[in-house]
Design an enzyme around this catalytic site. Structure first.
Site: not given
Lengths: 370, 370
Positions: A309, A335
């Site tokens: 991110c 993620h």
């Protein structure tokens, strides 16, 4: 050394616990989410990346490793930690669940299970003693007793018989188990029947295992049945031993499980949904493969601070997934695993701080906390 | 800023050069091997890993990025460096080679090439001006003029016409090119015909490009024809400009190319062979998928100091490849790319030290040097 467990804080009227499991490969802070490394690898991840996202223990599947590369290869490599180059905690399942779900299952008797390999059709027999011997050779920190997992719906009589067989197998596993640096957990079965869950939990508790799996849930039954069965299992398990809800792992399941006394979870969901381009976010799941994200230059989850991110956009990840580039799957898997580990960290911190309420509405806040 | 190049040392009777290309995204030490990131990703690798193995420049394919995700997406992301999160050097090809090899090629005229997408069959036209415009939008440090690459064997008349067309296109590309922070290279063609290579090199040299590609080699011709054509091309290119031998990249090719004056190489080989389980080693290639490695607990290449060779065994990597685990491919790709980058470092150090002989027998030694 043998495994130890202690509870350090409680919440949810005492049901939710924050604890510490100490193993020969480090401390595992509970409640904990265990990424699944089915074949000796968490799909799309390297051991370095698992360390980076803070995984303290991973799960590996005995059935798969037994068939390929074979127990001897892993043993000769110095055990699974050494084979995989993963030197934190490992839990191996007993193989029972995969035999029932993947293999060509031939028969279940009180002696054990006979099956054919899903890879080459070869014939095998797994007894409680053999399940223990294989797991001792693999050398995980936590091994599981052989159990028979029954899918929902199932006849009460069959569920009862399978549960009692599981209890007998647990006894035999315990008698066969030798490694002092490995903890052997028993497994509660009993389907969605509260009285069978109670009978199973009490019988296993009497055997004094260092920890307990709760199996046979999230196998097709309605959520409320699962939660009721879970409550009945936890109510009759000792307070001072870790409880592992097997194969369950959505953000909602974490909240509901922890608030009922579960300490450990595993699930293939974060890497499996990554293959379809689904990412967890603090605002719910998104399917980043969708055309809507073609020019979206924001991160997968704006509330997330993971390496993915911080560095990559939805538009780039969508492109990679559409183009069939392996990196796309890697980035979403990374993620998603980070997301669940961080969520569990948030739950733990919230229990320690005395703030955990155990409602699914907390998820958004917990995902944003460190 | 515009690109600069300087030669810092020579060997092989002056043909082999060690140099430095300075770009807006850092210094590239030559001779250099450029990993190929066809669709905006080097297969199996993350940008972090490419940095870790010391890649100073990567190649990306204009044809693929033009079709997917489309130039506008990359431009809106702030260019390819930003889109990929790769902030070192990038070279984009012109798209000509892929149009000829992948697309459904409709026609080549003096105006350009008409083709249909291999993805959806859509019709496109690529002119020299459009190839430049696309590459300017992608924003690589080095762009390539549109060329027509002819496979071997081919009629001399056709090779001559294609070469002269390539020269005309190079003029048009140069006239169309605007970005001062991007260097545009011309491409020498002429197949295996020494006189055509000479004509091509001289014509391009007269246009004073900041660097030169040598294309249309390693396209099926015998090795000795390739080397002869290469010598004739290099002999007529300016000494003070980098030379890029396109699409060529085995360890042997590095030695033979560098000793004839090549500064830059690219090749998909290290990641492509990884998919079949082939690893480069100082002692030659091994196919780590083979049963012989099932219990081989040594690293892929005992002479290698890369992260993969420091942490993983042939037995584990073989298991991952056999089991279809993505990590297997990642680990072999990582090692193979590191191997070639390190080999090129060894060649450069050897040139600087005045020790480079330019014989393939040196490879083992060069692979072991830092």
């Amino acid at each position: 050394m043998s495994m130890t467990f202690r509870v350090v804080a409680r919440a949810s009227r005492g049901f939710a616990r924050a604890g510490e499991i100490v193993t020969p490969h480090g401390i595992i802070r509970t409640p904990v989410f265990m990424p699944v490394g089915t074949q000796g690898s968490v799909k799309g991840m390297s051991p370095e990346e698992l360390r980076e996202i803070g995984a303290e223990i991973i799960l590996a599947n005995t059935y798969h490793l037994y068939l390929r590369p074979g127990v001897e290869v892993v043993r000769d490599a110095g055990g699974l930690h050494s084979f995989m180059d993963w030197h934190r905690g490992i839990l191996t399942d007993s193989g029972g669940f995969q035999v029932a779900s993947l293999a060509d299952l031939r028969s279940v008797t009180n002696d054990g299970v006979e099956f054919r390999s899903h890879i080459d059709g070869s014939r095998h027999f797994l007894s409680p003693e053999k399940a223990v011997a294989i797991q001792e050779a693999l050398g995980a920190d936590i091994a599981m007793a052989l159990d028979e997992c029954v899918r929902y719906p199932a006849d009460r009589g069959y569920v009862r018989d399978a549960m009692r067989r599981t209890t007998e197998w647990a006894k035999r596993c315990k008698a066969a188990h030798r490694r002092e640096d490995q903890a052997l957990f028993g497994i509660v079965q009993g389907g969605v029947f509260p009285d069978l869950r109670e009978e199973s939990a009490k019988a296993l508790a009497d055997m004094d295992f260092p920890g307990y799996g709760i199996g046979g849930l999230s196998v097709g039954e309605p959520k409320e049945f699962m939660l009721e069965a879970l409550e009945h299992a936890c109510a009759h398990l000792p307070e001072d031993k870790p409880r592992y809800l097997m194969g369950v792992g959505t953000p909602e399941d974490f909240i509901e499980g922890v608030s009922r006394g579960v300490d450990m979870f595993d699930c293939v969901l974060p890497t499996r949904v990554a293959r379809h381009g689904t990412a967890f976010t603090a605002a719910g799941r998104i399917i980043v493969r969708d055309a809507a994200y073609a020019r979206d230059f924001s991160p997968l989850d704006p509330a997330c601070d993971c390496r993915v991110c911080r560095n990559y956009t939805r538009a780039y990840i969508r492109h990679l997934l559409k183009a069939g580039e392996m990196l796309g799957l890697r980035l979403v898997s990374y993620h998603n695993l980070y997301f669940l580990i961080r969520l569990m960290r948030g739950i733990r911190a919230s229990i320690v701080a005395g703030a955990f309420k155990g409602t699914v509405q907390e998820i958004g806040d917990l995902c944003g906390s460190k």
